[in-house]
Design an enzyme around this catalytic site. Sequence first.
Site, PDB file in Angstrom:
ATOM      1  CG  ASP A  31     -83.857 114.767  -7.918  1.00  0.00           C
ATOM      2  OD1 ASP A  31     -83.843 114.067  -8.940  1.00  0.00           O
ATOM      3  OD2 ASP A  31     -84.189 114.323  -6.783  1.00  0.00           O
ATOM      4  CB  SER A  98     -88.406 106.098  -9.628  1.00  0.00           C
ATOM      5  OG  SER A  98     -87.922 107.422  -9.637  1.00  0.00           O
ATOM      6  CB  VAL A  99     -90.384 109.728 -12.775  1.00  0.00           C
ATOM      7  CG1 VAL A  99     -91.504 110.580 -13.386  1.00  0.00           C
ATOM      8  CG2 VAL A  99     -90.326 109.943 -11.261  1.00  0.00           C
ATOM      9  CG  HIS A 103     -86.324 112.169 -15.505  1.00  0.00           C
ATOM     10  ND1 HIS A 103     -87.287 111.198 -15.685  1.00  0.00           N
ATOM     11  CD2 HIS A 103     -85.458 111.662 -14.585  1.00  0.00           C
ATOM     12  CE1 HIS A 103     -87.024 110.156 -14.912  1.00  0.00           C
ATOM     13  NE2 HIS A 103     -85.910 110.409 -14.239  1.00  0.00           N
TER      14      HIS A 103
HETATM   15  P1  DGP Z   1     -85.070 108.495 -11.943  1.00  0.00           P
HETATM   16  O1  DGP Z   1     -84.512 107.592 -10.889  1.00  0.00           O
HETATM   17  O2  DGP Z   1     -84.039 108.727 -13.047  1.00  0.00           O
HETATM   18  O3  DGP Z   1     -86.396 108.061 -12.475  1.00  0.00           O
HETATM   19  O4  DGP Z   1     -85.219 109.908 -11.258  1.00  0.00           O
HETATM   20  C1  DGP Z   1     -86.403 110.420 -10.783  1.00  0.00           C
HETATM   21  C2  DGP Z   1     -86.034 111.576  -9.916  1.00  0.00           C
HETATM   22  O5  DGP Z   1     -87.206 112.328  -9.676  1.00  0.00           O
HETATM   23  C3  DGP Z   1     -85.464 111.199  -8.556  1.00  0.00           C
HETATM   24  O6  DGP Z   1     -84.110 111.631  -8.488  1.00  0.00           O
HETATM   25  C4  DGP Z   1     -86.310 111.958  -7.550  1.00  0.00           C
HETATM   26  C5  DGP Z   1     -87.093 112.925  -8.404  1.00  0.00           C
HETATM   27  N1  DGP Z   1     -88.440 113.164  -7.948  1.00  0.00           N
HETATM   28  C6  DGP Z   1     -89.380 112.235  -7.669  1.00  0.00           C
HETATM   29  N2  DGP Z   1     -90.527 112.829  -7.286  1.00  0.00           N
HETATM   30  C7  DGP Z   1     -90.287 114.162  -7.348  1.00  0.00           C
HETATM   31  C8  DGP Z   1     -91.111 115.309  -7.067  1.00  0.00           C
HETATM   32  O7  DGP Z   1     -92.296 115.230  -6.706  1.00  0.00           O
HETATM   33  N3  DGP Z   1     -90.523 116.527  -7.215  1.00  0.00           N
HETATM   34  C9  DGP Z   1     -89.219 116.659  -7.621  1.00  0.00           C
HETATM   35  N4  DGP Z   1     -88.743 117.897  -7.727  1.00  0.00           N
HETATM   36  N5  DGP Z   1     -88.432 115.601  -7.897  1.00  0.00           N
HETATM   37  C10 DGP Z   1     -88.974 114.375  -7.765  1.00  0.00           C
END
Ligand code: DGP
Length: 117
Positions: A31, A98-99, A103
Amino acid sequence: MVTDCLFCSIVGGEVPADIVHSDARTIGFRDINPQAPVHVLVVPRRHIVNASTVSERDGADVTAMLMAAKSVADREGIGGEDRGYRLVFNVGHDAANSVAHLHLHVMGGRPLGWPPG
Ligand code: DGP
């Protein structure tokens, strides 16, 4: 693959990530904003929106995610009975999801406490 999906782009290799696990159905990468010493995201290669949209046809991918999480935890040294880790699916606004690509957060390496903050 869904255009404009960040995690599809990581799966496809267009966006770099620190990949710590790869198999036929999933990848795991660190992360970017870790909340614990070990914080890995396990995602299906196939686009699934979130845990609330999972259906029976996704069963093999979800099973593979759980197996990948165990493999990551063991390799990161947090899988033993004297350690432990947390697996989290965030769903929707109130969980700060957020994504929009399913995951599984694999977090550990320190006592995490309960309930989470
Ligand atoms: P959520 O809040 O459950 O949707 O978690 C999304 C996670 O994704 C958050 O903990 C940060 C991570 N994240 C966002 N953008 C990126 C990225 O570009 N690369 C990586 N490795 N993690 C990311």
